[in-house]
Design a protein around this motif. Structure first.
Motif, PDB file in Angstrom:
ATOM      1  N   ALA A 259       0.876  -1.133   0.099  1.00 44.45           N
ATOM      2  CA  ALA A 259      -0.044  -0.095   0.081  1.00 44.45           C
ATOM      3  C   ALA A 259       0.911   1.134   0.001  1.00 44.45           C
ATOM      4  O   ALA A 259       1.888   1.366   0.700  1.00 44.45           O
ATOM      5  CB  ALA A 259      -0.865   0.049   1.092  1.00 44.45           C
ATOM      6  N   HIS A 260       0.324   2.161  -0.908  1.00 41.37           N
ATOM      7  CA  HIS A 260       1.307   3.432  -0.879  1.00 41.37           C
ATOM      8  C   HIS A 260       0.277   4.669  -0.573  1.00 41.37           C
ATOM      9  O   HIS A 260      -0.873   4.586  -0.604  1.00 41.37           O
ATOM     10  CB  HIS A 260       1.652   3.652  -2.309  1.00 41.37           C
ATOM     11  CG  HIS A 260       2.643   2.685  -2.871  1.00 41.37           C
ATOM     12  ND1 HIS A 260       3.897   2.866  -2.938  1.00 41.37           N
ATOM     13  CD2 HIS A 260       2.257   1.447  -3.225  1.00 41.37           C
ATOM     14  CE1 HIS A 260       4.459   1.879  -3.081  1.00 41.37           C
ATOM     15  NE2 HIS A 260       3.631   0.897  -3.537  1.00 41.37           N
ATOM     16  N   PRO A 261       0.955   5.716  -0.055  1.00 45.23           N
ATOM     17  CA  PRO A 261       0.165   6.846   0.240  1.00 45.23           C
ATOM     18  C   PRO A 261      -0.626   7.541  -0.898  1.00 45.23           C
ATOM     19  O   PRO A 261      -0.573   7.294  -2.052  1.00 45.23           O
ATOM     20  CB  PRO A 261       1.083   7.934   0.847  1.00 45.23           C
ATOM     21  CG  PRO A 261       2.294   7.118   0.894  1.00 45.23           C
ATOM     22  CD  PRO A 261       2.336   5.910   0.049  1.00 45.23           C
ATOM     23  N   ASP A 262      -1.776   8.445  -0.560  1.00 42.53           N
ATOM     24  CA  ASP A 262      -2.558   9.225  -1.570  1.00 42.53           C
ATOM     25  C   ASP A 262      -1.664   9.912  -2.300  1.00 42.53           C
ATOM     26  O   ASP A 262      -0.481  10.681  -1.553  1.00 42.53           O
ATOM     27  CB  ASP A 262      -3.640   9.849  -1.000  1.00 42.53           C
ATOM     28  CG  ASP A 262      -4.807   8.805  -0.418  1.00 42.53           C
ATOM     29  OD1 ASP A 262      -4.952   7.711  -1.187  1.00 42.53           O
ATOM     30  OD2 ASP A 262      -5.302   9.191   0.621  1.00 42.53           O
ATOM     31  N   LEU A 263      -1.784  10.219  -3.599  1.00 40.89           N
ATOM     32  CA  LEU A 263      -1.033  11.441  -4.252  1.00 40.89           C
ATOM     33  C   LEU A 263      -1.769  12.707  -3.577  1.00 40.89           C
ATOM     34  O   LEU A 263      -2.662  12.981  -2.968  1.00 40.89           O
ATOM     35  CB  LEU A 263      -1.399  11.243  -5.898  1.00 40.89           C
ATOM     36  CG  LEU A 263      -0.835  10.105  -6.371  1.00 40.89           C
ATOM     37  CD1 LEU A 263      -1.078  10.209  -7.766  1.00 40.89           C
ATOM     38  CD2 LEU A 263       0.700   9.982  -6.270  1.00 40.89           C
ATOM     39  N   GLU A 264      -0.887  13.741  -3.916  1.00 42.01           N
ATOM     40  CA  GLU A 264      -1.355  15.313  -3.585  1.00 42.01           C
ATOM     41  C   GLU A 264      -2.736  15.599  -3.989  1.00 42.01           C
ATOM     42  O   GLU A 264      -2.951  15.368  -5.238  1.00 42.01           O
ATOM     43  CB  GLU A 264      -0.228  16.114  -3.998  1.00 42.01           C
ATOM     44  CG  GLU A 264       0.903  16.195  -3.185  1.00 42.01           C
ATOM     45  CD  GLU A 264       2.065  17.234  -3.594  1.00 42.01           C
ATOM     46  OE1 GLU A 264       1.390  18.064  -4.266  1.00 42.01           O
ATOM     47  OE2 GLU A 264       3.094  17.023  -3.226  1.00 42.01           O
ATOM     48  N   GLY A 265      -3.613  16.149  -3.188  1.00 46.16           N
ATOM     49  CA  GLY A 265      -4.737  16.213  -3.887  1.00 46.16           C
ATOM     50  C   GLY A 265      -5.903  15.177  -3.524  1.00 46.16           C
ATOM     51  O   GLY A 265      -7.046  15.487  -3.920  1.00 46.16           O
ATOM     52  N   GLU A 266      -5.418  14.123  -3.097  1.00 44.21           N
ATOM     53  CA  GLU A 266      -6.345  12.934  -3.002  1.00 44.21           C
ATOM     54  C   GLU A 266      -6.369  12.645  -1.485  1.00 44.21           C
ATOM     55  O   GLU A 266      -5.346  12.687  -0.724  1.00 44.21           O
ATOM     56  CB  GLU A 266      -6.014  11.632  -4.140  1.00 44.21           C
ATOM     57  CG  GLU A 266      -5.912  12.187  -5.460  1.00 44.21           C
ATOM     58  CD  GLU A 266      -5.476  10.862  -6.262  1.00 44.21           C
ATOM     59  OE1 GLU A 266      -5.100  10.008  -5.721  1.00 44.21           O
ATOM     60  OE2 GLU A 266      -5.122  11.060  -7.515  1.00 44.21           O
ATOM     61  N   GLU A 267      -7.622  11.895  -0.999  1.00 48.13           N
ATOM     62  CA  GLU A 267      -7.598  11.461   0.203  1.00 48.13           C
ATOM     63  C   GLU A 267      -8.653  10.550   0.412  1.00 48.13           C
ATOM     64  O   GLU A 267      -9.718  10.523   0.158  1.00 48.13           O
ATOM     65  CB  GLU A 267      -7.999  12.804   1.209  1.00 48.13           C
ATOM     66  CG  GLU A 267      -8.067  12.496   2.673  1.00 48.13           C
ATOM     67  CD  GLU A 267      -8.353  13.649   3.362  1.00 48.13           C
ATOM     68  OE1 GLU A 267      -8.518  13.394   4.832  1.00 48.13           O
ATOM     69  OE2 GLU A 267      -8.427  14.701   3.055  1.00 48.13           O
ATOM     70  N   THR A 268      -8.067   9.313   0.889  1.00 48.21           N
ATOM     71  CA  THR A 268      -8.804   8.369   0.992  1.00 48.21           C
ATOM     72  C   THR A 268      -8.868   7.818   2.521  1.00 48.21           C
ATOM     73  O   THR A 268      -7.811   7.866   3.001  1.00 48.21           O
ATOM     74  CB  THR A 268      -8.538   6.809   0.184  1.00 48.21           C
ATOM     75  OG1 THR A 268      -7.212   6.727   0.488  1.00 48.21           O
ATOM     76  CG2 THR A 268      -8.666   7.053  -1.061  1.00 48.21           C
ATOM     77  N   THR A 269     -10.078   7.146   3.110  1.00 44.41           N
ATOM     78  CA  THR A 269      -9.959   6.924   4.485  1.00 44.41           C
ATOM     79  C   THR A 269      -9.672   5.702   4.653  1.00 44.41           C
ATOM     80  O   THR A 269      -9.297   4.808   3.772  1.00 44.41           O
ATOM     81  CB  THR A 269     -11.372   7.001   4.964  1.00 44.41           C
ATOM     82  OG1 THR A 269     -12.209   6.124   4.315  1.00 44.41           O
ATOM     83  CG2 THR A 269     -12.101   8.483   4.864  1.00 44.41           C
ATOM     84  N   LEU A 270      -9.252   5.193   5.950  1.00 44.77           N
ATOM     85  CA  LEU A 270      -8.721   3.870   6.279  1.00 44.77           C
ATOM     86  C   LEU A 270      -9.688   2.774   5.594  1.00 44.77           C
ATOM     87  O   LEU A 270      -9.653   1.825   5.018  1.00 44.77           O
ATOM     88  CB  LEU A 270      -8.457   3.676   7.596  1.00 44.77           C
ATOM     89  CG  LEU A 270      -8.085   2.069   8.115  1.00 44.77           C
ATOM     90  CD1 LEU A 270      -6.922   1.798   7.399  1.00 44.77           C
ATOM     91  CD2 LEU A 270      -7.978   2.094   9.665  1.00 44.77           C
ATOM     92  N   GLU A 271     -10.980   3.039   5.982  1.00 46.69           N
ATOM     93  CA  GLU A 271     -12.115   2.314   5.595  1.00 46.69           C
ATOM     94  C   GLU A 271     -12.336   2.104   4.043  1.00 46.69           C
ATOM     95  O   GLU A 271     -12.674   0.959   3.643  1.00 46.69           O
ATOM     96  CB  GLU A 271     -13.539   2.522   6.092  1.00 46.69           C
ATOM     97  CG  GLU A 271     -13.498   2.505   7.963  1.00 46.69           C
ATOM     98  CD  GLU A 271     -12.823   1.304   8.408  1.00 46.69           C
ATOM     99  OE1 GLU A 271     -13.320   0.302   7.928  1.00 46.69           O
ATOM    100  OE2 GLU A 271     -12.151   1.513   9.539  1.00 46.69           O
TER     101      GLU A 271
END
Length: 336
Positions: A259-271
């Motif tokens: 798993a990789h972090p979100d790109l800038e400007g994107e945001e996903t929750t843990l769920e």
């Protein structure tokens, strides 16, 4: 004790020397497996031979800035002392694309090139770090191909980029001649994507932007890496550009998740990440969700460090019996 010191004590014999340039992996012997490994040790390390930056180490091993900083969060990226131990990447899960031509997974800032298989040789994949488009200049997704190759290209900055630079007090000429300060570097691969998107090198001022969201949508590579790729791929080579922040795959009956972090400007929750991961796990496991420790999954999806994590193991398949063996042990049809 710092993480780097603890790792040095526990895995001292695994310190590796610089291999320079791209990373070449043999594909797994089982064609259905898709986890590749560079080093035998799970935690490969390198000892720095002189005072330098963490980004200098990254370039020697074709790692991007984001990746090597994530692997070594306790180190000062701008000041690595002589004899300090730096952690490197090892396992990777191949993106879910055909094993042909080039795959760019912008979520992990990496390119995968599948060279033609030579007679009698094991199939391989070669991986490079790269930079991608900023939040406001996104790298496009989809399947395309290389339409043109240019050595020592001149740069004709689009009017939109010239306006942006002028507004920042850094006006650009209509044409930037080839040379060390040309943002395209010495080699360019032109993609069949409307808008003039490229895979190209970099100028000497932006080398350490590899592995970051820093371009106007093109894919930027280290000078030595783009030169190697330029010489390897012909015009017409297919290119798959994907965004796969979560990848799953098998290696020797062990199932991994990366798993990789979100790109800038994107945001996903843990769920949201958990739901995405469960869908990928089910797809890779014959539409069934196997038993595994959900806390291991959640830790991987919280850490987002790009390291493949073993999630569960399946029993290896039984060996095939030779003809006639089933009758001898009483397993013919209707028995048992």
């Amino acid at each position: 004790m710092k993480l780097s010191e603890a790792l040095a004590v526990s895995v001292l014999l695994s310190v590796v020397a610089s291999n320079a340039h791209a990373t070449t992996y043999n594909l797994p012997e089982n064609g259905h497996d898709n986890v590749i490994t560079q080093f035998q040790d799970d935690v490969p390390l390198t000892r720095v031979e002189q005072n330098e930056t963490l980004l200098d180490v990254a370039r020697r091993f074709s790692l991007g800035q984001t990746e090597i900083v994530r692997l070594n969060p306790e180190l000062d990226r701008w000041h690595i002392k002589k004899n300090e131990i730096v952690r490197l990447a090892n396992k990777r899960i191949l993106p879910d694309t055909p094993r042909e031509g080039i795959t760019l997974n912008i979520a992990e800032y990496r390119l995968y090139y599948y060279p033609p298989v030579q007679a009698g040789a094991a199939p391989q994949v070669i991986s490079y770090a790269h930079g991608i488009g900023r939040q406001d200049w996104k790298t496009p997704l989809g399947k395309t191909h290389i339409v043109r190759k240019v050595k020592d290209p001149a740069w004709h900055p689009p009017e939109s980029i010239r306006r942006e630079h002028a507004a920042n007090g850094d006006p650009l000429p209509a044409i930037v001649a080839p040379g060390p300060h040309n943002p395209l570097g010495a080699y360019m691969l032109h993609l069949a994507v409307p808008g003039g998107y490229l895979i190209h090198g970099t100028d000497i001022d932006k080398i350490y932007g590899i592995g970051m969201q820093i371009t106007h949508g093109c894919v930027r590579m280290y000078p030595e890496d783009i030169e190697e790729l330029y010489r390897s791929v012909p015009v017409g080579t297919p290119v798959h550009i994907v965004k796969q922040p979560i990848k799953v795959g098998w290696l020797d009956n062990v199932f991994y998740i990366e798993a990789h972090p979100d790109l800038e400007g994107e945001e996903t929750t843990l769920e949201q990440r958990v739901a995405m991961a469960l869908g990928l796990i089910q797809k890779a496991n014959n539409q069934a969700v196997p038993e595994f420790d959900p806390e291991v999954l959640r830790r991987a999806l919280k850490a987002l460090d790009g390291n493949p994590v073993a999630l569960f193991e399946r029993a290896p398949p039984l060996p095939e019996l030779p003809k006639g063996a089933a009758r001898k042990i009483g397993l013919t049809e209707g028995e048992g």
